[in-house]
Design an enzyme around this catalytic site. Structure first.
Site, PDB file in Angstrom:
ATOM      1  N   ASN A  70      -3.715   6.019  -1.532  1.00 53.54           N
ATOM      2  CA  ASN A  70      -3.384   6.020  -0.108  1.00 53.54           C
ATOM      3  C   ASN A  70      -2.786   7.341   0.352  1.00 53.54           C
ATOM      4  OD1 ASN A  70      -4.290   3.754   1.246  1.00 53.54           O
ATOM      5  ND2 ASN A  70      -2.714   2.474   0.315  1.00 53.54           N
ATOM      6  N   GLU A 127      -4.029   0.136  -8.964  1.00 56.83           N
ATOM      7  CA  GLU A 127      -2.895   1.006  -9.281  1.00 56.83           C
ATOM      8  C   GLU A 127      -1.758   0.113  -9.773  1.00 56.83           C
ATOM      9  OE1 GLU A 127      -3.181   4.832  -6.302  1.00 56.83           O
ATOM     10  OE2 GLU A 127      -2.661   2.953  -5.366  1.00 56.83           O
ATOM     11  N   SER A 154       0.823  -1.208   0.000  1.00 57.79           N
ATOM     12  CA  SER A 154       0.000   0.000   0.000  1.00 57.79           C
ATOM     13  C   SER A 154       0.848   1.245   0.000  1.00 57.79           C
ATOM     14  CB  SER A 154      -0.876   0.033   1.256  1.00 57.79           C
ATOM     15  OG  SER A 154      -1.694  -1.078   1.307  1.00 57.79           O
ATOM     16  N   HIS A 173      -1.583  -2.694  -7.038  1.00 57.86           N
ATOM     17  CA  HIS A 173      -2.223  -2.337  -5.767  1.00 57.86           C
ATOM     18  C   HIS A 173      -3.742  -2.395  -5.883  1.00 57.86           C
ATOM     19  CE1 HIS A 173      -3.174   0.729  -2.457  1.00 57.86           C
ATOM     20  NE2 HIS A 173      -3.021  -0.466  -1.934  1.00 57.86           N
TER      21      HIS A 173
END
Ligand code: CAA
Length: 529
Positions: free
Chosen positions: A193, A155, A122, A143
């Site tokens: 994130n 991602e 992450s 991700h």
């Protein structure tokens, strides 16, 4: 399955919440999957979760029984790394620990020497993880978002050493999963994130300061903001340990930048083993059905008359709403210069704090003793607004952002010297009332302003384009709008107002408006990227 990317068999390394979800998504899309975990006892639990979840999909008519059976047949579990030898791609979903991931990547590259190795990290550096392998060009980030079978974004993280061809194959693979890829740079927290970090950190701060409880924060986020989940529900879904690890990693990667500082509450929860849904208890208790939220009060509105003061979109929205609801209402676009015979005034200078102060001082002077002053606490606390008037006892505040039609509740606040009950006047807007603490921006405006600001900083740093950030936030965390779309909808000046209010109130740089956001306030458009 015939593919252009050449990926037929996918290894998933780590059978926790994310690993199981990724394995399920791959199997459902027709890939053969080998789900590996070093702890064999975890594997039956992961399979049981996948079986239950796909059964629910069948019940809901999203999947046919035979498709489910086929998908389950494509899934195999193992606790032997050598079983990954035949995989074309291995997605690592182990705990967020750099040393552990590096060790694992060293072993994976030996077990599956020609496979693409992708980490679902992450927030850790993909390049650093890749450095543990002899072929770092084959390493990238992939991700996913929790729940992985449902969330549409992936991602695809391109580290400096990743072969462009590998990124192209992963993009195609992600599309074959039925998901939307965005290619992002290997920078701390990537896009989602990083940009969503303040959604959690401001929420934790509000609760840590004792301003509100976490249920109130979640409610304001959902019902005032339209977010699918509040920050505490989301931390419970993601795992508080994961969320804490991401916070720590971003804080370190940005060399102690205050915006990313983790909160002691996260650490306390982790130490208590209250990790969220996966342990049955986090901020909420999942061992029993959640209680229905109490209906919020909506008192009988005072008949008025009312005035709305301010030359902002918020003022125009409030005026319109009061007028449509049949109240007698006067609109003031500049501070009054003579007596104002009203029962209550909504001050709505939610953008510029200097103008706000001149409005409030004039309103205080030209209204009768009993008139209630309702200050927009979007860009100031009610305590600060009260300090600008001679009779602070009659002033209370509300915190919201335009357009009012998007709000399902109105946050309101008050201060130590308040005497009047503002709720019958606030109720004239016809929105249920939620009391929050007394800092600028209440809950929803504060969460949103901080998220948009982080998005603007990320764009300033060329992490991604505004269009990609918007797409990522809509598909990665299901926000109803991307931050830049949201800024357009709400008005960038109003968001800068929240940040300016917070910066003055706390005296902290973490609320400094991004240069790009400031330029958008001055010039009416975002810098071109
Ligand atoms: N696991 C698997 N599937 C789940 C699930 C779970 N925990 N929770 C819900 N679902 C599925 C349901 O089965 C349902 O699927 P179908 O439509 O196929 O039947 C679908 O999700 C919608 O569920 P519901 O109708 O029951 O509930 P909802 O409308 O409230 O939606 C939600 C649930 C999609 C999770 C929604 O609340 C949401 O979007 N929440 C935000 C989630 C989010 O932001 N995730 C990203 C977190 S950040 C992250 O993961 C990255 C990181 O690195 C930390």
């Amino acid at each position: 399955m015939s593919t252009t990317h050449g990926i037929r068999t996918v290894g998933v390394c780590g059978a926790g919440t994310m690993g199981a979800g990724i394995a399920q998504a791959c199997a459902a899309a027709g890939f053969s999957v080998v789900l590996y975990d070093a702890f064999p006892e975890v594997l039956p639990k992961a399979m049981a979760r996948i079986e239950q979840d796909t059964e629910r999909q069948v019940r809901r008519g999203r999947l046919r029984e035979e498709q489910r059976a086929e998908a389950l047949k494509r899934l195999q579990t193992t606790s032997e790394l050598t079983s990954l030898a035949r995989c074309d791609l291995v997605v690592e979903a182990a705990p967020e620990d750099l040393a552990l991931k590096k060790d694992l990547f060293g072993k994976l590259s030996a077990a599956a020497p020609s496979a693409i190795l992708a980490t679902n990290t992450s927030s850790l550096s993909v390049a650093e993880i890749a450095s543990a392998t002899p072929k770092p060009a084959l390493v990238a980030g992939l991700h996913f978002f929790n729940p992985a079978p449902v969330m549409p974004l992936v991602e695809v993280v391109q580290a400096p050493q990743t072969e462009p061809e590998v990124i192209g194959r992963l993009v195609e693979f992600t599309r074959d999963l039925g998901k939307t890829p965005i290619v992002v740079r290997d920078s701390p927290g990537f896009v989602v994130n990083r940009v969503n970090r303040p959604f959690y950190s401001e929420a934790l701060r509000l609760v840590g300061e004792g301003q509100v409880d976490y249920q109130t924060v979640d409610r304001a986020a959902r019902e005032a903001g339209g977010f699918p989940m509040g920050p505490f529900q989301l931390m419970d879904l993601v795992g508080i340990d994961v969320s804490y690890a991401v916070s720590l990693s971003l804080y370190q990667a940005f060399f102690g930048e205050a915006r990313f500082r983790p909160h002691p509450l996260q650490r306390q929860m982790v130490l208590q083993g209250r990790l969220g849904r996966k342990t049955g208890r986090g901020f909420y208790d999942y061992q029993q059905p959640p209680p229905e939220p109490e209906p919020l009060p909506l008192p009988r509105p005072h008949p008025g008359p009312y005035a709305v003061a301010g030359d902002t979109q918020l003022a125009r929205d409030i005026f319109e709403r009061l007028w449509q609801r049949g109240f007698e209402v006067t609109q003031l676009t500049s501070p009054p210069e003579g007596p104002l015979p009203v029962a209550a005034i909504f001050e709505a200078e939610a953008e510029d704090r200097t103008r706000k102060r001149s409005f409030l001082t004039a309103l205080d002077r030209w209204t009768g003793e009993d008139a209630v002053l309702l200050a927009a606490c979007t860009n100031a606390s009610s305590a600060e607004c009260a300090s600008w008037v001679r009779r602070p006892g009659r002033l209370a505040g509300y915190a919201t952002l335009p357009p009012l039609q998007d709000r399902k509740l109105l946050e309101w606040t008050s201060h130590e010297l308040a005497r009047a009950d503002p709720t019958p006047y606030l109720a004239a807007l016809g929105l249920p009332l939620l009391r929050v603490g007394d800092a600028p921006g209440g809950v929803f405006p504060r969460l949103l302003a901080a998220v948009v600001n982080e998005a603007a900083l990320a764009v300033d740093e060329r992490i991604a384009s505004p269009t990609d950030v918007d797409l990522a936030m809509r598909l990665g965390v299901n926000h109803p709008f991307g931050p830049f779309q949201w800024a357009e909808r709400v008005g960038v000046q109003a968001l800068a107002g929240v940040l300016d209010g917070l910066r003055d109130y706390y005296g902290e740089e973490r609320y400094r408006a991004a240069p790009g956001l400031r330029r958008a306030c001055w010039l009416g458009r975002w810098p071109q990227r």
